[in-house]
Scaffold this active site. Structure first.
Site, PDB file in Angstrom:
ATOM      1  N   LYS A 190      -0.541   4.966   4.513  1.00 45.60           N
ATOM      2  CA  LYS A 190      -1.395   4.021   5.240  1.00 45.60           C
ATOM      3  C   LYS A 190      -0.803   3.756   6.615  1.00 45.60           C
ATOM      4  CE  LYS A 190      -3.761  -0.433   4.718  1.00 45.60           C
ATOM      5  NZ  LYS A 190      -5.102   0.146   4.933  1.00 45.60           N
ATOM      6  N   HIS A 220       0.832  -1.197   0.000  1.00 50.18           N
ATOM      7  CA  HIS A 220       0.000   0.000   0.000  1.00 50.18           C
ATOM      8  C   HIS A 220       0.874   1.258   0.000  1.00 50.18           C
ATOM      9  CE1 HIS A 220      -3.161  -2.847   1.263  1.00 50.18           C
ATOM     10  NE2 HIS A 220      -3.995  -1.974   0.747  1.00 50.18           N
TER      11      HIS A 220
END
Length: 252
Positions: free
Chosen positions: A147, A143
């Site tokens: 995040k 990700h």
């Protein structure tokens, strides 16, 4: 026509939903809720859910974890179905979500992508076939660098689906740096990568003797989550009270 209240309408996925709603002629956003009122929208936006007086058929939520419980309390009081797409919920939040589903229809999934949920189904089938053949299972998720949680909720959902499929107990291993031993057979490794603007990538490795099978999903934009949430809204709008997820939607 199903009328939607978009909770968290001015976030990135909220704005993606407003862009693609035109492709869903049976759905209409009639109101939004967001503490940020500076973004122009074609529908009225309120700073708090309690201030919205517009009748709706279903609520789609892409907000923050601490806003989910007040949203569910409001939905219960108004008897409105809710699609909860917000991630990072605490155990207490999830428990309250389960309690709310006894009174209203609630749709909840760790990932709103139709493709990811199909990937989970494929992983369960692969586990049924390969686990007894000695294949090791590893999960890698990637990700963007903003995040804050790791591993991702989707990686955990994949792992839980796999362990539910297995006959014996397996341990989830998040870090092997402090363990000096061979990999136990009843272990599933989960690896988190953070970097750049990666929207979301998930790989499931089934590693056997002299062969490796990989199931992969890659999201190129957040619109994949927007599409899934609208499918869920259409699915949930006229359901009876209960807890629903992507498996119910895919089965339909």
């Amino acid at each position: 026509m199903t009328n939607i209240l978009l909770h968290g309408c001015n976030g990135r996925i909220g704005q993606a939903i407003t862009r693609i709603i035109i492709d869903h002629p049976n759905l209409n956003i009639v109101a939004g809720v967001d503490p940020n009122l500076s973004v122009p929208n074609s529908f009225p936006v309120f700073d708090h859910i309690e201030n919205c007086t517009i009748p709706v058929d279903v609520i789609v939520d892409f907000s923050t974890a601490n806003a989910v419980k007040p949203l569910l309390e409001h939905a219960i009081s108004k008897n409105i179905p809710v699609v909860v797409c917000t991630t990072g919920l605490s155990t207490e939040d999830v428990d309250f979500l389960h309690e709310a589903s006894k009174q209203i229809p609630v749709f909840f999934s760790a990932n709103m992508s139709l493709g990811v949920n199909l990937l989970i189904n494929l992983a369960k089938r692969a586990t049924e076939v390969l686990a007894d053949c000695g294949f090791d299972i590893e999960i890698i998720e990637k990700h963007h660098n903003q995040k804050v949680d790791a591993p991702s909720g989707t990686a955990l959902a994949i792992a839980n689906a796999i362990t539910d499929t297995l006959d014996e107990t397996h341990t989830l291993r998040y870090d092997r740096s402090n363990v000096r031993e061979k990999r136990p057979k009843n272990e599933i490794g989960i690896h988190a990568v953070r970097g750049g603007t990666i929207v979301g990538e998930h790989d499931i490795l089934f590693a056997g003797n002299d062969e490796v099978i990989t199931l992969s999903h890659s999201a190129a934009s957040k619109e994949v989550f927007a599409v899934g949430s609208l499918k869920a809204a259409s699915f949930l709008a006229h359901k009876s009270a209960g807890l629903y997820n992507m498996e119910h939607l895919l089965d339909q």
